[in-house]
Design a protein around this motif. Sequence first.
Motif, mmCIF file in Angstrom:
data_model
loop_
_atom_site.group_PDB
_atom_site.id
_atom_site.type_symbol
_atom_site.label_atom_id
_atom_site.label_comp_id
_atom_site.label_asym_id
_atom_site.label_seq_id
_atom_site.Cartn_x
_atom_site.Cartn_y
_atom_site.Cartn_z
ATOM 1 N N VAL A 174 -56.318 5.359 6.344
ATOM 2 C CA VAL A 174 -56.189 5.538 7.783
ATOM 3 C C VAL A 174 -57.175 4.559 8.419
ATOM 4 O O VAL A 174 -58.373 4.618 8.138
ATOM 5 C CB VAL A 174 -56.496 6.982 8.207
ATOM 6 N N VAL A 175 -56.669 3.667 9.266
ATOM 7 C CA VAL A 175 -57.470 2.556 9.775
ATOM 8 C C VAL A 175 -57.518 2.598 11.302
ATOM 9 O O VAL A 175 -56.475 2.634 11.964
ATOM 10 C CB VAL A 175 -56.893 1.205 9.311
ATOM 11 N N GLY A 176 -58.723 2.580 11.853
ATOM 12 C CA GLY A 176 -58.891 2.454 13.294
ATOM 13 C C GLY A 176 -58.646 1.015 13.718
ATOM 14 O O GLY A 176 -59.223 0.090 13.153
ATOM 15 N N HIS A 218 -54.991 12.736 12.325
ATOM 16 C CA HIS A 218 -55.858 12.156 11.291
ATOM 17 C C HIS A 218 -57.300 12.149 11.798
ATOM 18 O O HIS A 218 -57.820 11.098 12.201
ATOM 19 C CB HIS A 218 -55.403 10.740 10.937
ATOM 20 N N PRO A 219 -57.959 13.295 11.798
ATOM 21 C CA PRO A 219 -59.326 13.355 12.337
ATOM 22 C C PRO A 219 -60.355 12.602 11.510
ATOM 23 O O PRO A 219 -61.450 12.329 12.001
ATOM 24 C CB PRO A 219 -59.633 14.857 12.359
ATOM 25 N N ARG A 220 -60.023 12.267 10.278
ATOM 26 C CA ARG A 220 -60.908 11.437 9.463
ATOM 27 C C ARG A 220 -60.285 10.054 9.329
ATOM 28 O O ARG A 220 -59.164 9.908 8.846
ATOM 29 C CB ARG A 220 -61.112 12.039 8.079
ATOM 30 N N VAL A 221 -61.038 9.035 9.759
ATOM 31 C CA VAL A 221 -60.589 7.649 9.673
ATOM 32 C C VAL A 221 -61.388 6.970 8.569
ATOM 33 O O VAL A 221 -62.614 7.025 8.540
ATOM 34 C CB VAL A 221 -60.796 6.929 11.025
ATOM 35 N N ASP A 222 -60.688 6.336 7.632
ATOM 36 C CA ASP A 222 -61.376 5.688 6.512
ATOM 37 C C ASP A 222 -62.172 4.473 6.947
ATOM 38 O O ASP A 222 -63.312 4.271 6.528
ATOM 39 C CB ASP A 222 -60.357 5.258 5.441
#
Length: 283
Positions: free
Chosen positions: A68-70, A122-126
């Motif tokens: 998961v990418v911001g 997706h509350p956690r972003v890698d």
Amino acid sequence: MRGAVCPQTLDAAIPLPHLLFARSPPPRRRRTPTPAPAPAPAGMGLSQEEQKRIAAHRAVEQVESGMVVGLGTGSTAAHALDRLGELLRRGALRDVVGIPTSLKTAAHAAAVGIPLSDLDSHPRVDLSIDGADEVDPSLNLVKGRGGSLLREKMIEAASDRFVVIVDDSKLVPRLGASALAVPVEVVPFCHNYTLTQLKTLLNQQPHFSGAKLRTAADGAPFLTDNSNYIIDLYFEDGITGDLNAISDGILRLTGVVEHGMFLGIATEVIVANKDGSVLVLNK
């Protein structure tokens, strides 16, 4: 407070313990690394746009399949979007989900084929990749001169890693030292009152030179993606003193939504120089 900043070349970057994921990344297909740029001819240097592209492509090399990418906003982040879309189309990356930091980024990412979602899902972003307007020696940032500071800060603060991509003109001795704007997002209601409160607070700063409402080309107030206004703060020689205390003072003012100082959020800064070399700064 994070530790000291350690400059190093990209190829010598050493992973730190906080960068190790508890979950194993999914297997990825082989992809071609970004080729090293040819040295600039003597007496010449790369254009700023070329520097931005180099920094962005190096950052995208850290993206793994399944992440998961911001997705940042701005002219430097745009190069990262193009590169990420290219790798997805070629099959070098798969199952990547992007979290855009602005409506403009969402449109760009969709156009190049990056699947999109949001923090609710997706509350956690890698990993987040974004540019910055200023970077100080402690890797504190000024961001948001494009008006996307609230969404940028929400997504990048939720990221396990936040990689900043800049050309060397963005390095400053202290935040605000470029004499360009340090933005503050405010609600439209009684914004002149909020502007006065900001001036009163910051008049204690020895280098504070003023604040004004940002306007669009037609003279109307500039609107953020959240339908808020932006008040731009200016400093003649940067912000001195305790940045965290100044941040807290600004955020305590009723009517302020968020400011563009990103303190202690960046984990790595990739700097592309005019001669084509790349410097990596890690916390």
